[in-house]
Motif scaffolding. Sequence first.
Motif, short mmCIF file in Angstrom:
data_model
loop_
_atom_site.label_atom_id
_atom_site.label_comp_id
_atom_site.label_asym_id
_atom_site.label_seq_id
_atom_site.Cartn_x
_atom_site.Cartn_y
_atom_site.Cartn_z
N PRO A 73 40.33 48.54 -12.04
CA PRO A 73 40.01 48.20 -13.28
C PRO A 73 39.90 46.20 -13.22
O PRO A 73 40.83 45.82 -14.50
CB PRO A 73 40.81 48.18 -14.20
CG PRO A 73 41.90 48.03 -13.08
CD PRO A 73 41.84 49.20 -11.67
N LYS A 74 39.31 45.60 -12.26
CA LYS A 74 39.05 44.35 -12.34
C LYS A 74 38.22 44.02 -12.04
O LYS A 74 37.00 44.75 -12.25
CB LYS A 74 40.17 43.58 -11.34
CG LYS A 74 41.54 44.20 -10.94
CD LYS A 74 42.20 42.67 -10.23
CE LYS A 74 43.56 43.22 -10.40
NZ LYS A 74 45.21 43.77 -11.86
N SER A 75 37.48 42.44 -11.81
CA SER A 75 35.84 42.42 -11.72
C SER A 75 35.37 42.62 -10.04
O SER A 75 37.08 42.96 -9.63
CB SER A 75 35.66 40.81 -11.75
OG SER A 75 36.40 40.23 -10.78
N ILE A 76 34.02 42.64 -10.01
CA ILE A 76 33.49 43.03 -9.10
C ILE A 76 34.20 42.59 -8.33
O ILE A 76 34.11 42.78 -7.11
CB ILE A 76 32.06 43.09 -9.37
CG1 ILE A 76 31.31 44.01 -10.46
CG2 ILE A 76 31.23 43.27 -7.65
CD1 ILE A 76 29.87 44.21 -10.49
N ALA A 133 37.87 40.85 -2.98
CA ALA A 133 38.14 40.07 -3.01
C ALA A 133 39.73 40.19 -2.78
O ALA A 133 40.23 39.73 -1.81
CB ALA A 133 38.11 38.85 -3.44
N TRP A 134 40.48 40.91 -2.98
CA TRP A 134 41.38 41.03 -3.53
C TRP A 134 42.21 41.68 -1.84
O TRP A 134 42.96 41.14 -1.24
CB TRP A 134 42.09 42.49 -4.33
CG TRP A 134 43.75 42.63 -4.58
CD1 TRP A 134 43.85 41.57 -5.33
CD2 TRP A 134 44.01 43.58 -4.58
NE1 TRP A 134 45.54 41.90 -5.59
CE2 TRP A 134 45.72 42.98 -5.05
CE3 TRP A 134 44.40 44.62 -3.01
CZ2 TRP A 134 46.97 44.00 -4.48
CZ3 TRP A 134 45.54 45.35 -3.13
CH2 TRP A 134 47.00 44.44 -3.50
N GLY A 135 41.47 42.62 -1.60
CA GLY A 135 41.99 43.00 0.20
C GLY A 135 41.92 42.56 0.85
O GLY A 135 43.57 41.45 2.03
N PRO A 136 41.10 41.03 1.93
CA PRO A 136 41.30 39.99 1.99
C PRO A 136 42.18 38.69 1.63
O PRO A 136 42.68 38.50 2.36
CB PRO A 136 39.82 39.41 2.39
CG PRO A 136 38.78 40.64 2.39
CD PRO A 136 39.68 40.96 0.84
N MET A 177 35.83 32.51 0.97
CA MET A 177 35.45 34.15 -0.20
C MET A 177 34.54 34.40 -0.18
O MET A 177 34.29 35.27 -0.01
CB MET A 177 36.64 33.78 -1.50
CG MET A 177 36.78 35.63 -1.71
SD MET A 177 37.84 36.30 -0.01
CE MET A 177 39.90 36.19 0.26
N ASP A 178 33.59 33.43 -0.69
CA ASP A 178 32.33 33.52 -2.16
C ASP A 178 31.63 34.32 -0.58
O ASP A 178 30.70 35.91 -1.00
CB ASP A 178 32.09 32.22 -2.48
CG ASP A 178 32.77 32.26 -3.40
OD1 ASP A 178 34.16 32.33 -3.83
OD2 ASP A 178 32.41 30.66 -4.10
N GLU A 179 31.96 34.06 0.67
CA GLU A 179 30.87 34.51 1.46
C GLU A 179 30.82 36.20 2.27
O GLU A 179 29.71 36.38 2.33
CB GLU A 179 31.30 33.03 2.79
CG GLU A 179 29.96 32.94 3.30
CD GLU A 179 29.51 31.63 4.75
OE1 GLU A 179 30.66 31.69 5.30
OE2 GLU A 179 29.65 30.70 3.73
N LEU A 180 32.40 35.79 2.09
CA LEU A 180 32.81 37.02 2.41
C LEU A 180 32.88 38.23 1.47
O LEU A 180 32.39 39.14 2.08
CB LEU A 180 34.73 37.07 2.69
CG LEU A 180 35.11 38.03 3.32
CD1 LEU A 180 36.39 37.83 3.95
CD2 LEU A 180 35.62 39.35 2.75
N ALA A 240 32.26 48.56 -0.15
CA ALA A 240 32.16 47.32 -0.11
C ALA A 240 33.97 46.44 0.50
O ALA A 240 33.70 45.74 1.23
CB ALA A 240 31.54 46.25 -1.05
N ARG A 241 34.49 47.03 -0.95
CA ARG A 241 35.68 47.05 -0.76
C ARG A 241 36.51 46.75 0.44
O ARG A 241 37.07 46.70 1.15
CB ARG A 241 36.30 47.60 -1.98
CG ARG A 241 37.97 47.53 -1.84
CD ARG A 241 39.22 48.13 -2.64
NE ARG A 241 38.16 49.46 -3.20
CZ ARG A 241 38.59 50.20 -4.10
NH1 ARG A 241 39.33 49.49 -5.29
NH2 ARG A 241 39.07 51.59 -3.87
N ALA A 242 36.02 48.12 1.18
CA ALA A 242 36.28 48.74 2.42
C ALA A 242 35.89 47.66 3.64
O ALA A 242 36.35 47.12 4.59
CB ALA A 242 35.69 50.10 2.88
#
Lengths: 265, 285
Positions: A114-117, A122-125, A134-137, A173-175
């Motif tokens: 329940p956070k931003s897209i 980005a949280w995992g990395p 990070m933006d690029e990733l 995408a997160r994965a």
Amino acid sequence: MMNSTVSGSPGNSAEPDPAILEARNVCISYGENLAVNNVSLLIPEKKITAIIGPSGCGKSTLLRSFNRMNDFIDTVSQTGSMTFRGEDIYAANTDPVEVRLKIGMVFQKPNPFPKSIYRNVAWGPMINGMRGDMDELVEAALKRAALWDEVKDRVDESALTLSGGQQQRLCIARALAMKPEIILMDEPCSALDPVSTARIEDLLFELKQNYTIVIVTHNMHQAARVSDYTAFLENGVLVEYGETDQVFTRPANNRTEEYVTGRFG
Amino acid sequence: MQAGLNLARRHARARLFKSFCIAMTMFSVLILGVLVAQVSMLGLPWLDWDFLSSFPSRFPEKAGIKSALFGTLWLVSLTALFAIPTGVLAAVYLQEYAKQNRITRFININIANLAGVPSIVYGILGLAMFVRFMDLGRSVVAGALTMALLILPVIVIAAKEAIRAVPASLRQAAFAVGATRWQVTRAHVLPQAFPGILTGVILALSRALGETAPLIMIGALTYIAFVPAGPMDEFTALPIQIFNWTTRPQSEFHELSSAGIIVLLVVLLLMNATAVYIRYRGSRT
Ligand SMILES: Nc1ncnc2c1ncn2[C@@H]1O[C@H](COP(=O)(O)OP(=O)(O)O)[C@@H](O)[C@H]1O
Ligand SMILES: [Mg+2]
């Protein structure tokens, strides 16, 4: 090992694909209840392997054991061996966190944080100390998950504002942002409408270039459409495992035939 | 389709139940209203700056609540300091780390039992343990430790419920991207559980604010003409002062006790308002 004829090595093709995951005589129980019964199989690299079977036959249990997500269920016990690129996933000195970095997972119900897209990706990395832009990733992961065009102007909005299908692609995408080698998917489309389902199936074909995918599905058509190999599980037993084509058109086992044709009707 | 629908009767019963619920709500509000009205009628005339800034006295006109008010602020702050981290961390352990086996169940049941132990028993424990054994005397820290024990079960139970309400799918999502248990707890579970934990904490602190018996047991004073300057000082607290005034024969002191009750209620409301504000801010970010 690659050319061994272990029961459950996929297919009878002349040149078997190299395996990335191997399960050997795996039994998994919840307390007294045996959910996966002596399963042995090889998962080939950069292919899509589908696990099918009736509800409650142990598909999710088996899938979760590949990246040690069963560790969180107190009653689970497991025997047999499971290796990733030849390394024991369950060895005493194997860190489950490291396993999950290599083997990502997408769940049945979209479960974005329940956070931003942006933060979802980005949280995992971030917590794993990945370096670089990070933006690029985040952008790359969202592009790979075929979501970038829809969210590029609103990455700071809450992920919960996305539709179900978009949320599931966000979870993909997160994965992907973790740069895993394998992605496990547990009925990733079962909560989605047909259009979103079609988008994710298209996506699977794209991802196959770079990732190994193991997908659990209760949808015969989906298994037939997207997968290269199919494993049929019944009551925790691996009844049949082979090239999808063969499993659906010339199943070696009666049970498989009944199940597959019954559903095709 | 004709048999047994009975729609008219079912609707009538539904309406009846609704009216019943409304009546019960009104009843509770009414009782509270009567109490507040009576206390205000008696107490408001006495409530002025002098009342807040004076120490207790034999003469009602000179008597004030300063020492009790400051004593209570000291007491509640220290109690919060001891009880919140302990309670929340215990809840995190029981809910997130401990295996759900027989020992854990045993601990959980006993925490629930502790919440039902009469407060005077905590007073006895505090007297033996903090005042005498640890030799803290009748200090505000001894009172706060006693109160902390008293409200700890409430905080643990509320925090555990709040943590349990965080969906398992959220934890799985975090674990699946290679988070450790602590990272999952810190970044996802605690923020999600925060509003529920806060509600439990405020309820528990409200209880500490109003409790009298354990403080009397550990020997908090009724008459002091100073405010505590540190945690080792002696103290009194609002409910003790209120209780003391109600035991006097003169009716002026009864009115003073009403004024004291108003002060207590205002402190309580301020605490609740702070919690609402924090929750509101939390929900926006
Ligand atoms: N957390 C659990 N605790 C106890 N039993 C479980 C749990 N999860 C699944 N099971 C049992 O294990 C068996 C296999 O379940 P599962 O792997 O979820 O099947 P599938 O995904 O094929 O529907 C079922 O009998 C189910 O009841
Ligand atoms: Mg399942």
